[in-house]
Every structure is written in C-alpha cells, then in structure tokens.
Write an enzyme that holds these catalytic residues in place. Structure first.
Site, PDB file in Angstrom:
ATOM      1  N   THR A  15      44.080  26.820  36.757  1.00 47.12           N
ATOM      2  CA  THR A  15      44.591  26.655  38.123  1.00 47.12           C
ATOM      3  C   THR A  15      44.237  27.807  39.059  1.00 47.12           C
ATOM      4  O   THR A  15      44.494  27.717  40.259  1.00 47.12           O
ATOM      5  CB  THR A  15      46.127  26.510  38.102  1.00 47.12           C
ATOM      6  OG1 THR A  15      46.670  27.639  37.394  1.00 47.12           O
ATOM      7  CG2 THR A  15      46.563  25.223  37.438  1.00 47.12           C
ATOM      8  N   ASP A  60      52.069  23.972  29.707  1.00 45.66           N
ATOM      9  CA  ASP A  60      52.521  25.350  29.480  1.00 45.66           C
ATOM     10  C   ASP A  60      52.157  25.692  28.034  1.00 45.66           C
ATOM     11  O   ASP A  60      52.692  25.090  27.095  1.00 45.66           O
ATOM     12  CB  ASP A  60      54.039  25.437  29.705  1.00 45.66           C
ATOM     13  CG  ASP A  60      54.558  26.870  29.623  1.00 45.66           C
ATOM     14  OD1 ASP A  60      53.946  27.691  28.915  1.00 45.66           O
ATOM     15  OD2 ASP A  60      55.590  27.153  30.263  1.00 45.66           O
ATOM     16  N   VAL A  61      51.250  26.644  27.856  1.00 44.16           N
ATOM     17  CA  VAL A  61      50.748  26.922  26.497  1.00 44.16           C
ATOM     18  C   VAL A  61      51.828  27.493  25.584  1.00 44.16           C
ATOM     19  O   VAL A  61      51.657  27.525  24.357  1.00 44.16           O
ATOM     20  CB  VAL A  61      49.527  27.874  26.523  1.00 44.16           C
ATOM     21  CG1 VAL A  61      48.333  27.229  27.197  1.00 44.16           C
ATOM     22  CG2 VAL A  61      49.866  29.225  27.159  1.00 44.16           C
ATOM     23  N   ASN A  87      41.996  30.933  28.016  1.00 46.78           N
ATOM     24  CA  ASN A  87      41.962  31.823  29.174  1.00 46.78           C
ATOM     25  C   ASN A  87      43.355  32.145  29.723  1.00 46.78           C
ATOM     26  O   ASN A  87      43.565  33.219  30.277  1.00 46.78           O
ATOM     27  CB  ASN A  87      41.097  31.170  30.258  1.00 46.78           C
ATOM     28  CG  ASN A  87      41.273  31.813  31.606  1.00 46.78           C
ATOM     29  OD1 ASN A  87      40.772  32.902  31.870  1.00 46.78           O
ATOM     30  ND2 ASN A  87      42.018  31.140  32.490  1.00 46.78           N
ATOM     31  N   SER A 140      40.603  41.536  26.890  1.00 46.84           N
ATOM     32  CA  SER A 140      40.637  42.489  28.010  1.00 46.84           C
ATOM     33  C   SER A 140      40.181  43.846  27.495  1.00 46.84           C
ATOM     34  O   SER A 140      40.352  44.161  26.306  1.00 46.84           O
ATOM     35  CB  SER A 140      42.074  42.603  28.530  1.00 46.84           C
ATOM     36  OG  SER A 140      42.204  43.700  29.414  1.00 46.84           O
ATOM     37  N   TYR A 153      50.899  44.323  27.037  1.00 45.07           N
ATOM     38  CA  TYR A 153      49.745  43.527  27.479  1.00 45.07           C
ATOM     39  C   TYR A 153      48.503  43.890  26.646  1.00 45.07           C
ATOM     40  O   TYR A 153      47.819  43.010  26.118  1.00 45.07           O
ATOM     41  CB  TYR A 153      49.466  43.755  28.966  1.00 45.07           C
ATOM     42  CG  TYR A 153      48.237  43.009  29.440  1.00 45.07           C
ATOM     43  CD1 TYR A 153      48.266  41.623  29.578  1.00 45.07           C
ATOM     44  CD2 TYR A 153      47.034  43.676  29.699  1.00 45.07           C
ATOM     45  CE1 TYR A 153      47.134  40.933  29.987  1.00 45.07           C
ATOM     46  CE2 TYR A 153      45.907  42.988  30.105  1.00 45.07           C
ATOM     47  CZ  TYR A 153      45.960  41.620  30.245  1.00 45.07           C
ATOM     48  OH  TYR A 153      44.832  40.925  30.634  1.00 45.07           O
ATOM     49  N   GLY A 184      37.000  44.108  32.277  1.00 48.47           N
ATOM     50  CA  GLY A 184      37.776  45.041  33.099  1.00 48.47           C
ATOM     51  C   GLY A 184      38.238  44.274  34.323  1.00 48.47           C
ATOM     52  O   GLY A 184      38.563  43.086  34.244  1.00 48.47           O
ATOM     53  N   GLU A 189      44.185  36.364  40.861  1.00 50.01           N
ATOM     54  CA  GLU A 189      45.622  36.519  41.161  1.00 50.01           C
ATOM     55  C   GLU A 189      46.359  37.352  40.106  1.00 50.01           C
ATOM     56  O   GLU A 189      47.566  37.580  40.217  1.00 50.01           O
ATOM     57  CB  GLU A 189      46.274  35.136  41.269  1.00 50.01           C
ATOM     58  CG  GLU A 189      45.807  34.362  42.487  1.00 50.01           C
ATOM     59  CD  GLU A 189      46.291  32.910  42.480  1.00 50.01           C
ATOM     60  OE1 GLU A 189      47.279  32.595  41.788  1.00 50.01           O
ATOM     61  OE2 GLU A 189      45.665  32.094  43.173  1.00 50.01           O
ATOM     62  N   PHE A 190      45.630  37.774  39.079  1.00 55.46           N
ATOM     63  CA  PHE A 190      46.216  38.564  37.992  1.00 55.46           C
ATOM     64  C   PHE A 190      47.073  39.721  38.519  1.00 55.46           C
ATOM     65  O   PHE A 190      48.179  39.972  38.036  1.00 55.46           O
ATOM     66  CB  PHE A 190      45.058  39.103  37.138  1.00 55.46           C
ATOM     67  CG  PHE A 190      45.437  40.042  36.041  1.00 55.46           C
ATOM     68  CD1 PHE A 190      45.787  39.568  34.784  1.00 55.46           C
ATOM     69  CD2 PHE A 190      45.418  41.418  36.242  1.00 55.46           C
ATOM     70  CE1 PHE A 190      46.120  40.456  33.764  1.00 55.46           C
ATOM     71  CE2 PHE A 190      45.750  42.303  35.228  1.00 55.46           C
ATOM     72  CZ  PHE A 190      46.096  41.818  33.994  1.00 55.46           C
TER      73      PHE A 190
HETATM   74  P1  NDP Z   1      45.101  34.458  37.257  1.00 50.23           P
HETATM   75  O1  NDP Z   1      46.487  34.907  37.457  1.00 50.23           O
HETATM   76  O2  NDP Z   1      44.274  34.127  38.443  1.00 50.23           O
HETATM   77  O3  NDP Z   1      45.050  33.202  36.262  1.00 50.23           O
HETATM   78  C1  NDP Z   1      45.879  33.127  35.127  1.00 50.23           C
HETATM   79  C2  NDP Z   1      45.933  31.684  34.683  1.00 50.23           C
HETATM   80  O4  NDP Z   1      46.780  31.607  33.517  1.00 50.23           O
HETATM   81  C3  NDP Z   1      46.529  30.771  35.740  1.00 50.23           C
HETATM   82  O5  NDP Z   1      45.706  29.625  35.839  1.00 50.23           O
HETATM   83  C4  NDP Z   1      47.888  30.411  35.199  1.00 50.23           C
HETATM   84  O6  NDP Z   1      48.186  29.066  35.555  1.00 50.23           O
HETATM   85  C5  NDP Z   1      47.650  30.510  33.698  1.00 50.23           C
HETATM   86  N1  NDP Z   1      48.889  30.671  32.933  1.00 50.23           N
HETATM   87  C6  NDP Z   1      49.750  31.718  32.961  1.00 50.23           C
HETATM   88  N2  NDP Z   1      50.791  31.466  32.150  1.00 50.23           N
HETATM   89  C7  NDP Z   1      50.579  30.222  31.613  1.00 50.23           C
HETATM   90  C8  NDP Z   1      51.291  29.405  30.717  1.00 50.23           C
HETATM   91  N3  NDP Z   1      52.459  29.789  30.185  1.00 50.23           N
HETATM   92  N4  NDP Z   1      50.775  28.197  30.372  1.00 50.23           N
HETATM   93  C9  NDP Z   1      49.592  27.794  30.896  1.00 50.23           C
HETATM   94  N5  NDP Z   1      48.863  28.527  31.744  1.00 50.23           N
HETATM   95  C10 NDP Z   1      49.366  29.726  32.107  1.00 50.23           C
HETATM   96  O7  NDP Z   1      44.396  35.631  36.412  1.00 50.23           O
HETATM   97  P2  NDP Z   1      42.960  35.720  35.702  1.00 50.23           P
HETATM   98  O8  NDP Z   1      42.078  34.591  36.063  1.00 50.23           O
HETATM   99  O9  NDP Z   1      42.468  37.085  35.931  1.00 50.23           O
HETATM  100  O10 NDP Z   1      43.380  35.610  34.187  1.00 50.23           O
HETATM  101  C11 NDP Z   1      42.641  34.911  33.216  1.00 50.23           C
HETATM  102  C12 NDP Z   1      42.658  35.687  31.916  1.00 50.23           C
HETATM  103  O11 NDP Z   1      41.928  36.900  32.086  1.00 50.23           O
HETATM  104  C13 NDP Z   1      44.047  36.115  31.454  1.00 50.23           C
HETATM  105  O12 NDP Z   1      44.144  35.907  30.050  1.00 50.23           O
HETATM  106  C14 NDP Z   1      44.098  37.596  31.774  1.00 50.23           C
HETATM  107  O13 NDP Z   1      44.975  38.297  30.933  1.00 50.23           O
HETATM  108  C15 NDP Z   1      42.638  37.976  31.552  1.00 50.23           C
HETATM  109  N6  NDP Z   1      42.176  39.228  32.159  1.00 50.23           N
HETATM  110  C16 NDP Z   1      42.165  39.378  33.522  1.00 50.23           C
HETATM  111  C17 NDP Z   1      41.658  40.529  34.088  1.00 50.23           C
HETATM  112  C18 NDP Z   1      41.547  40.720  35.569  1.00 50.23           C
HETATM  113  O14 NDP Z   1      41.230  41.848  36.007  1.00 50.23           O
HETATM  114  N7  NDP Z   1      41.758  39.705  36.384  1.00 50.23           N
HETATM  115  C19 NDP Z   1      41.150  41.627  33.257  1.00 50.23           C
HETATM  116  C20 NDP Z   1      41.201  41.369  31.854  1.00 50.23           C
HETATM  117  C21 NDP Z   1      41.677  40.198  31.332  1.00 50.23           C
HETATM  118  P3  NDP Z   1      49.637  28.507  35.930  1.00 50.23           P
HETATM  119  O15 NDP Z   1      50.393  29.603  36.603  1.00 50.23           O
HETATM  120  O16 NDP Z   1      49.339  27.343  36.834  1.00 50.23           O
HETATM  121  O17 NDP Z   1      50.214  28.084  34.640  1.00 50.23           O
END
Ligand code: NDP
Length: 254
Positions: A15, A60-61, A87, A140, A153, A184, A189-190
């Site tokens: 998403t 929801d995973v 992811n 990560s 984390y 990195g 939206e992280f």
């Molecule tokens: P975003 O916040 O943009 O995306 C995170 C995604 O995870 C969203 O689509 C969210 O969807 C989903 N999510 C969170 N909790 C749940 C849940 N319980 N069930 C299902 N889906 C879930 O961040 P990123 O795209 O950056 O994150 C993607 C991955 O990359 C993550 O694992 C993050 O830890 C990792 N990462 C990110 C970094 C960065 O700098 N951005 C660096 C290193 C790793 P929804 O809320 O709709 O469920």
C-alpha cells in the site's frame, strides 16, 4: 532468462513505499501480482491504476489465520505464487529500549518477524511442491549494523538475515531462490510511521543528502529476480552514497 509473464508475485505491504513500487515494477514487466496490506482504500487505488493483472487482498500479516485464508482463497490465476516479497514492516519509537513502549516493541516483533513467518509458511510449501520460486525478504542495514534506537527494530531485521540464509540452506536441491535485501535510507512513509504520523519526519531525515527512491529499490530487487535462474543473490545491502555506518562509540568521562 526468467519469463515474467509466467510469474505470480505476492507482495506484503503493497500500500505504500517499496511494496507499491515493487508491485508497479512487476506489473509493468508483465507479471500477475497479489498486492496486500491493511489499507483497503490504497489497494483499491492500485487496482484501478494497474488493472486486471493485479489482485488485491486486505491483509494484516500479524493475523496467522487471515494469512492462511488469504492464500487459500486466491483465484486460480493468482493461486500458484512463484515470487514472494516479504516487505511489510515497520519501526516504532526509535528511542532507548529501557524508555520505549513495550507495545511498540511487540508490534514490531509481530509484524517484522511473525508476519514473515506466517506468510512464508503459507506460501513456501506450494513453491516446493512446484519446485519453483523466489522468496525476497526485506531486511535492513539496521539488522547488520548497530544504531542507537534500533535495538528491537534492528533485531527483527537481523532475524530476516539469518532466516534467509537458513531457508537457502534448507532449500538446497530445489529450484527456489531466497534473497534478503538490506537497504539503508529509502524515501517512503517509514519515517512518518516511526514518528507516529509526523509528516515532517521524512523531510527532516533526508535534509542535505540524496536518499534512495522506492523505485530505485524496486529496480534492484527486480535485477536480483531477473538474474539467470541458476544464480541466487543471497544478500544485497544498499545505502545512499551519503549514508554510512556508525563509528565505534566511546563514552569519555574527561
Ligand atoms: P512504508 O511505511 O512506506 O511501507 C510499509 C508497508 O508495510 C505499508 O504498505 C504497510 O501497509 C505495511 N504494513 C505495516 N504493518 C503491516 C501489517 N501488520 N500487515 C500488513 N502490512 C503491514 O515503508 P517502507 O516501504 O520503507 O517499508 C518497507 C520495508 O522496508 C519494511 O519492512 C521496512 O522495515 C523496510 N526498510 C525500510 C527502510 C527505509 O528507509 N524506508 C530502510 C530499511 C528497511 P498498511 O499500513 O496498509 O498495512
């Protein structure tokens, strides 16, 4: 080379951020994709944008039963998953372990570790049965290098590092590849999620240096996927050129 149009790709956390970029990339290349996440409105928007080769499912995973039901209920064209992208994940808090909220820590463990276990356990047996597949885990650099504020984390991402290598070891002799990508800073939206909805968090974080775009990250994942089937990228670590890891810290009293 891999024929993308034969593949069904299952993406968790589609998403936003990297998951959305990975979904778009595989659709652009001709694959069928199952996009999942909790926010149904965003999945609906993706479906409108990307068309019939995209199947969406609100998921929801952390919910073990829902994961099993979701995979079991996939329509026939999407049922034979050949690429899994684990992811979905998040960081919450970012303070010191002894000061941070225990609920936040358990949410990270439930999502980043147990969520991956739920989804992989539901999907990998089908790959083994068909003797074909590729599992991507999104780790990560926080799972490799120590960073203050990352104790839980980082540990959840460290789990993904070893989980990937152990799956690889167990799958020796099967035509199933397993890759962990360890990024990195990526522009998603992280940072807002980590800062509890503070929309300025990303802008503050990326001030003065060039961060990796989600689409650039998707390119790297796709590159690993597009390698010849006999080549497995085990671990891919990526950082912005202007990001690095910590020095060994010293606390001086004088
Ligand atoms: P975003 O916040 O943009 O995306 C995170 C995604 O995870 C969203 O689509 C969210 O969807 C989903 N999510 C969170 N909790 C749940 C849940 N319980 N069930 C299902 N889906 C879930 O961040 P990123 O795209 O950056 O994150 C993607 C991955 O990359 C993550 O694992 C993050 O830890 C990792 N990462 C990110 C970094 C960065 O700098 N951005 C660096 C290193 C790793 P929804 O809320 O709709 O469920």
């Amino acid at each position: 080379m891999t024929n993308v149009s034969n593949d069904v790709v299952f993406v968790t956390g589609a998403t936003s951020g990297m998951g959305a970029a990975i979904t778009r990339r595989f659709i652009d290349e001709g694959a069928r994709v199952v996009a999942t996440g909790r926010r149904t409105d965003r999945l609906d928007a993706l479906r409108n944008e990307l068309g019939a080769r995209l199947h969406t499912a609100t998921l929801d995973v952390r919910d073990r039963d829902a994961v099993g039901q979701c995979v079991a209920a996939l329509p026939p064209d999407f049922a034979e998953i050949s690429v899994l992208v684990n992811n979905a994940g998040l960081s919450l808090g970012g303070g010191k372990f002894h000061e941070d909220d225990l609920d936040d820590m358990l949410t990270m463990i439930d999502t980043n570790i147990k969520g991956v276990v739920h989804v992989t356990h539901a999907i990998l047996p089908g790959m083994v049965k068909r003797d074909r597949g590729h599992v991507f885990n999104i780790g990560s650099v926080g799972g490799v290098y120590t960073t203050p504020g990352n104790s839980i984390y980082g540990s959840t991402k460290s789990f993904l590092h070893l989980f990937t290598l152990d799956l690889r070891a167990e799958l020796l002799g099967h035509h199933i590849r397993v890759t962990v990508l360890e990024p990195g800073a990526v522009d998603t939206e992280f940072f807002e999620v980590r800062a509890r909805g503070d929309k300025s968090a990303l802008e503050n974080f990326k001030r003065g240096f060039r961060i990796i775009a989600a689409e650039e990250f998707a390119d790297i994942l796709f590159y690993a996927y597009a390698l010849p089937p006999h080549v497995n990228a085990n671990i891919i670590e990526i950082m912005p050129t202007d990001q690095n890891w910590n020095r060994v810290a010293i606390h001086r009293t004088t």
